[in-house]
Design an enzyme around this catalytic site. Sequence first.
Site, mmCIF file in Angstrom:
data_model
loop_
_atom_site.group_PDB
_atom_site.id
_atom_site.type_symbol
_atom_site.label_atom_id
_atom_site.label_comp_id
_atom_site.label_asym_id
_atom_site.label_seq_id
_atom_site.Cartn_x
_atom_site.Cartn_y
_atom_site.Cartn_z
ATOM 1 N N ASN A 8 0.860 -1.181 0.000
ATOM 2 C CA ASN A 8 0.000 0.000 0.000
ATOM 3 C C ASN A 8 0.897 1.232 0.000
ATOM 4 O O ASN A 8 1.424 1.636 1.049
ATOM 5 C CB ASN A 8 -0.906 -0.029 1.240
ATOM 6 C CG ASN A 8 -1.807 1.187 1.305
ATOM 7 O OD1 ASN A 8 -1.836 2.005 0.382
ATOM 8 N ND2 ASN A 8 -2.542 1.329 2.389
ATOM 9 N N LYS A 10 0.117 4.177 -0.344
ATOM 10 C CA LYS A 10 -0.571 5.350 0.210
ATOM 11 C C LYS A 10 -0.316 6.574 -0.681
ATOM 12 O O LYS A 10 -0.349 6.454 -1.901
ATOM 13 C CB LYS A 10 -0.140 5.576 1.669
ATOM 14 C CG LYS A 10 -0.326 4.308 2.509
ATOM 15 C CD LYS A 10 -0.244 4.544 3.985
ATOM 16 C CE LYS A 10 -0.405 3.204 4.713
ATOM 17 N NZ LYS A 10 -0.497 3.316 6.154
ATOM 18 N N HIS A 86 -9.816 0.787 4.799
ATOM 19 C CA HIS A 86 -8.557 1.094 5.493
ATOM 20 C C HIS A 86 -8.833 2.064 6.638
ATOM 21 O O HIS A 86 -9.661 2.963 6.506
ATOM 22 C CB HIS A 86 -7.552 1.703 4.503
ATOM 23 C CG HIS A 86 -6.165 1.708 5.063
ATOM 24 N ND1 HIS A 86 -5.752 2.636 5.984
ATOM 25 C CD2 HIS A 86 -5.111 0.875 4.871
ATOM 26 C CE1 HIS A 86 -4.497 2.367 6.327
ATOM 27 N NE2 HIS A 86 -4.090 1.308 5.664
ATOM 28 N N GLU A 153 -5.581 -5.221 10.452
ATOM 29 C CA GLU A 153 -4.655 -4.092 10.558
ATOM 30 C C GLU A 153 -5.143 -3.114 11.623
ATOM 31 O O GLU A 153 -5.821 -2.140 11.315
ATOM 32 C CB GLU A 153 -4.657 -3.355 9.200
ATOM 33 C CG GLU A 153 -3.339 -3.255 8.619
ATOM 34 C CD GLU A 153 -3.237 -2.255 7.453
ATOM 35 O OE1 GLU A 153 -2.205 -2.317 6.829
ATOM 36 O OE2 GLU A 153 -4.126 -1.444 7.195
ATOM 37 N N GLY A 215 2.920 -0.772 4.422
ATOM 38 C CA GLY A 215 2.790 0.621 4.017
ATOM 39 C C GLY A 215 4.166 1.246 3.807
ATOM 40 O O GLY A 215 4.741 1.163 2.713
HETATM 41 P P1 13P Z 1 2.694 0.624 7.837
HETATM 42 O O1 13P Z 1 3.301 -0.630 7.286
HETATM 43 O O2 13P Z 1 3.410 1.866 7.433
HETATM 44 O O3 13P Z 1 2.460 0.533 9.315
HETATM 45 O O4 13P Z 1 1.262 0.757 7.170
HETATM 46 C C1 13P Z 1 0.427 -0.317 7.190
HETATM 47 C C2 13P Z 1 -0.740 -0.002 6.363
HETATM 48 O O5 13P Z 1 -1.532 0.871 6.700
HETATM 49 C C3 13P Z 1 -0.919 -0.753 5.114
HETATM 50 O O6 13P Z 1 -2.214 -0.629 4.642
#
Ligand code: 13P
Length: 232
Positions: A8, A10, A86, A153, A215
């Site tokens: 992801n 983001k 999410h 998550e 992420g």
């Molecule tokens: P991180 O791996 O940065 O904690 O993020 C996880 C996430 O939100 C993946 O969708």
Amino acid sequence: MKKILVCNQKMFLTHDEALELKKKMDEIDFSNVDLIVCPSYLNFDVFKDYKLGAQNCFYENKGAYTGEISAYDLMLLNVRYCIVGHSERRNIDTNEAINLKVKALINNMMTPIICIGETKMDKDLRRESEVIKKQLYSAIDGVLNDEIIIAYEPSWAIGNGNNLTKQEIEDSIKYIRKLLDQKNITNYKLLYGGSVNKSNIENILTDVVDGYLIGNSSVDSKQLDYISKCIK
Ligand code: 13P
């Protein structure tokens, strides 16, 4: 069966940074894992050699919905997966909207990656089980045996290095599996997400999960290389 690794990205990368990351990713051998890359909409083209996922979608196919992108349009662009629910979007999307998105994705032959998990407050109030059950059951309401991916998550573990222990991950994943069994849902994969990185991946490897959703580590080629080699 290979483990799934969902990246992801983001809103971490500009277009130029995405091009740079792609170049580095091309040097990595990902044959160990089933890799799914979820770039921003603007960077789909950069990662089109990989299995593509979106980070969000809208449930109507077409119409006067300013700023939205439909599951239908994503399907036409060869995007096969889409993250829904999410925690970074749960203040915008209700459980009902998440369910509509899940159904729209399935209707468009795509696989939803449904994120569920408790907040820090839910954890402090010891209502994780209840919250997870509500999020899961409302998201999959009306889903029969269509392929889905569920990512556990918890928001308190995201982006801050507070990953869960292997035991905590296993306990929650087993609980989610039980909830799915109770609804006779069998065509699913279960992932863990939350601060997975190269320093902790070895400690949280477990056969109880089918893969990981990452992420921050997903936009760092060295982390990505290390993690993908570990989870084979
Ligand atoms: P991180 O791996 O940065 O904690 O993020 C996880 C996430 O939100 C993946 O969708």
